[in-house]
Motif scaffolding. Structure first.
Motif, PDB file in Angstrom:
ATOM      1  N   ASP A   1       0.793  -1.242   0.000  1.00 54.99           N
ATOM      2  CA  ASP A   1       0.000   0.000   0.000  1.00 54.99           C
ATOM      3  C   ASP A   1       0.825   1.291   0.000  1.00 54.99           C
ATOM      4  OD1 ASP A   1      -2.440  -1.166  -0.259  1.00 54.99           O
ATOM      5  OD2 ASP A   1      -2.970  -1.075   1.869  1.00 54.99           O
TER       6      ASP A   1
ATOM      7  N   LYS B   1       3.349   1.160  -4.920  1.00 55.51           N
ATOM      8  CA  LYS B   1       4.214   0.585  -5.969  1.00 55.51           C
ATOM      9  C   LYS B   1       3.489   0.472  -7.307  1.00 55.51           C
ATOM     10  CE  LYS B   1       4.785  -3.079  -3.411  1.00 55.51           C
ATOM     11  NZ  LYS B   1       4.113  -2.612  -2.172  1.00 55.51           N
ATOM     12  N   THR B   2       2.266  -0.061  -7.256  1.00 55.75           N
ATOM     13  CA  THR B   2       1.543  -0.291  -8.504  1.00 55.75           C
ATOM     14  C   THR B   2       1.080   1.031  -9.111  1.00 55.75           C
ATOM     15  OG1 THR B   2       0.885  -2.447  -7.675  1.00 55.75           O
ATOM     16  CG2 THR B   2      -0.357  -1.595  -9.546  1.00 55.75           C
ATOM     17  N   THR B   3       0.625   1.947  -8.253  1.00 48.64           N
ATOM     18  CA  THR B   3       0.216   3.273  -8.733  1.00 48.64           C
ATOM     19  C   THR B   3       1.410   3.968  -9.413  1.00 48.64           C
ATOM     20  OG1 THR B   3      -1.299   3.404  -6.849  1.00 48.64           O
ATOM     21  CG2 THR B   3      -0.811   5.469  -7.999  1.00 48.64           C
TER      22      THR B   3
ATOM     23  N   LYS C   1       3.612   9.566  -2.122  1.00 47.15           N
ATOM     24  CA  LYS C   1       2.517  10.237  -1.407  1.00 47.15           C
ATOM     25  C   LYS C   1       2.991  11.577  -0.853  1.00 47.15           C
ATOM     26  CE  LYS C   1       0.404   5.755  -0.382  1.00 47.15           C
ATOM     27  NZ  LYS C   1      -0.610   5.003   0.353  1.00 47.15           N
TER      28      LYS C   1
ATOM     29  N   ASP D   1       2.418  14.281  -2.036  1.00 53.49           N
ATOM     30  CA  ASP D   1       1.333  15.262  -2.197  1.00 53.49           C
ATOM     31  C   ASP D   1       0.610  15.515  -0.886  1.00 53.49           C
ATOM     32  OD1 ASP D   1      -1.437  13.312  -2.579  1.00 53.49           O
ATOM     33  OD2 ASP D   1       0.496  12.401  -3.010  1.00 53.49           O
TER      34      ASP D   1
HETATM   35  P1  GDP Z   1       1.099  -1.086  -3.481  1.00 54.16           P
HETATM   36  O1  GDP Z   1       0.459  -2.078  -2.569  1.00 54.16           O
HETATM   37  O2  GDP Z   1       2.430  -0.635  -2.957  1.00 54.16           O
HETATM   38  O3  GDP Z   1       1.171  -1.522  -4.917  1.00 54.16           O
HETATM   39  O4  GDP Z   1       0.179   0.245  -3.428  1.00 54.16           O
HETATM   40  P2  GDP Z   1      -0.925   0.778  -4.446  1.00 54.16           P
HETATM   41  O5  GDP Z   1      -0.309   1.349  -5.660  1.00 54.16           O
HETATM   42  O6  GDP Z   1      -1.947  -0.296  -4.624  1.00 54.16           O
HETATM   43  O7  GDP Z   1      -1.528   2.013  -3.626  1.00 54.16           O
HETATM   44  C1  GDP Z   1      -2.124   1.859  -2.344  1.00 54.16           C
HETATM   45  C2  GDP Z   1      -3.040   3.020  -2.037  1.00 54.16           C
HETATM   46  O8  GDP Z   1      -2.291   4.217  -1.921  1.00 54.16           O
HETATM   47  C3  GDP Z   1      -4.081   3.269  -3.108  1.00 54.16           C
HETATM   48  O9  GDP Z   1      -5.296   3.608  -2.503  1.00 54.16           O
HETATM   49  C4  GDP Z   1      -3.518   4.442  -3.881  1.00 54.16           C
HETATM   50  O10 GDP Z   1      -4.494   5.212  -4.522  1.00 54.16           O
HETATM   51  C5  GDP Z   1      -2.804   5.224  -2.803  1.00 54.16           C
HETATM   52  N1  GDP Z   1      -1.686   5.995  -3.364  1.00 54.16           N
HETATM   53  C6  GDP Z   1      -0.723   5.526  -4.192  1.00 54.16           C
HETATM   54  N2  GDP Z   1       0.132   6.511  -4.528  1.00 54.16           N
HETATM   55  C7  GDP Z   1      -0.282   7.620  -3.896  1.00 54.16           C
HETATM   56  C8  GDP Z   1       0.198   8.968  -3.861  1.00 54.16           C
HETATM   57  O11 GDP Z   1       1.195   9.344  -4.482  1.00 54.16           O
HETATM   58  N3  GDP Z   1      -0.490   9.851  -3.083  1.00 54.16           N
HETATM   59  C9  GDP Z   1      -1.582   9.478  -2.375  1.00 54.16           C
HETATM   60  N4  GDP Z   1      -2.179  10.415  -1.656  1.00 54.16           N
HETATM   61  N5  GDP Z   1      -2.076   8.232  -2.380  1.00 54.16           N
HETATM   62  C10 GDP Z   1      -1.437   7.305  -3.145  1.00 54.16           C
END
Ligand code: GDP
Ligand code: MG
Length: 389
Positions: free
Chosen positions: A21, A24-26, A136, A138
């Motif tokens: 969370d 990474k994927t975002t 994050k 931002d």
């Molecule tokens: P992963 O488990 O590391 O792949 O994480 P995800 O990409 O699935 O993101 C997890 C959560 O964090 C999601 O709800 C995203 O929308 C949120 N998120 C990801 N990047 C950012 C960011 O740059 N800023 C904010 N505020 N939220 C983010």
């Protein structure tokens, strides 16, 4: 006709790692989106990267999602793994073959347990170069982000990573097209270009590709995918499948990367090989495809093994001769038995000489690294020192 892959820039394998969370994927989706505006990528949306791997239309791997993109100077294959267990499996077995890693850390949450574990894993498997995406940003208070940055430098230095670029980004806002945060992704890619050197590729040695997946392509036959560990391969070459049963030899009738045809696949490339006269059921993840006669399968070997401590995510108690964990070698895992020298006991934190007997034969050679797991955690990391059968 299919587009040809033209090798105009050096190719590198990178990937995201970090706590669940943290984004990474975002971030992976955001990189493809930002680069797509410059013609350096095809945008791959979040749900195409993160969907259940079985459903992936490209079907390249079982538990890694790959995207490709180009910066001004490099061509990258980028892996984003869905869960922590996939990181442990693919990183520690070397299946991911990362030349560098983007450590994604949420500036809102700071260092979390999987952040530590992935840094440790990266060090243990020899990922030499790390760039941090402090994500994050931002939503984060800049002073809090400064603190996270300090802690990160400390953690990275403890594992031998010096002068790591730390770039404040927002994957989410960049995906939304916010210019400030689009620029942050460009800065991150610049840091990767600058900080991760082009690795030495071993192309003048016999071909070896650990099989990640096999699929049937209607009208064409069986395609085997994986990252070429060393050597080269081209149409007309004969390859041999070794390990996990009988194996076979077959002639290569097609070589592709990311859906583009290649004249020659080289060490470091993510390749799909079309094999003549082979059924999908004959191929198994965990076999290796090699130049015929250059590898053999084994069950019995000696190894030097480091047992992770409880703090490193390993066991808190000793292991004894006769220990039966799961052994992770390249793209496969097999059960096995481990015997210790001396008094037959070893404590977490110790490095010991052991004899291993695997439940099934796999392609082995001295110097090959492997991981030892038990009950969902990594308890050891080893290197093959001698083959006994
Ligand atoms: P992963 O488990 O590391 O792949 O994480 P995800 O990409 O699935 O993101 C997890 C959560 O964090 C999601 O709800 C995203 O929308 C949120 N998120 C990801 N990047 C950012 C960011 O740059 N800023 C904010 N505020 N939220 C983010
Ligand atoms: Mg994810």
């Amino acid at each position: 006709a299919k587009q040809a892959y033209v090798r105009t820039k050096p190719h590198l394998n990178i990937g995201t790692m970090g706590h669940v969370d943290h984004g990474k994927t975002t971030l992976t989706a955001a990189i493809t989106k930002v680069l797509s505006k410059r013609g350096g990528a095809k945008y791959v949306p979040f749900d195409r990267i993160d969907r259940a791997p079985e459903e992936a239309t490209r079907g390249i791997t079982i538990n890694i999602s790959h995207v490709e993109y180009e910066t001004a100077t490099r061509h990258y294959a980028h892996v984003d793994m869905p869960g922590h267990a996939d990181y442990v499996k693919n990183m520690i077995t070397g299946a991911a073959q990362l030349d560098g890693a983007i450590l994604v850390v949420s500036a809102l949450d700071g260092i979390m347990p999987q952040t530590r574990e992935h840094v440790l894993l990266a060090q243990r498997v020899g990922v030499e170069h790390v760039v941090v995406a402090l994500n994050k940003a931002d939503g984060a208070d800049p002073e809090l982000a400064d603190l996270v940055e300090l802690e990160l430098r400390d953690l990275l230095a403890k594992h031998g990573y010096q002068d790591v670029p730390i770039v404040r980004v927002s994957g989410l806002r960049a995906l939304e097209g916010d210019p400030e945060w689009v620029a942050s992704i460009e800065a991150l890619l610049q840091a990767v270009d600058d900080h991760v050197p082009v690795p030495v590729r071993y192309t003048d040695v016999p071909f070896l590709l650990p099989v990640e997946n096999a699929l049937t392509v209607t009208g064409r036959g069986t395609v085997v995918t994986g990252a070429i560990e060393r050597g080269t391969v081209k149409i007309g070459d004969t390859v041999q499948a070794v390990g996990l049963g009988e194996g076979f030899t077959a002639v290569v009738t097609g070589v592709e990367t990311f859906g583009k045809t290649m004249e020659r696949g080289e060490a470091g490339d993510n390749a799909a090989l079309l094999l003549r006269g082979i059924r999908r059921e004959q191929v198994r993840r965990g076999q290796v495809l090699v130049a015929p006669g250059t590898q053999s399968a084994h069950r019995l070997f000696t190894a030097r093994v480091y047992l992770l401590t409880g703090d490193e995510g390993g066991r808190s108690t000793a292991v004894a001769t006769g220990y039966r964990p799961q052994f992770y070698l390249r793209t496969t895992d097999v059960p096995g038995r481990m015997d210790l020298r001396g008094d037959g006991l070893a404590l977490p934190g110790e490095t010991v000489e052991v004899t291993v007997e695997l439940g099934r034969p796999v392609a082995l050679e001295t110097g090959l690294g492997f991981a030892i797991r038990e009950g969902g955690k990594t308890v050891g990391a080893g290197t093959v020192t001698a083959l006994l059968d």
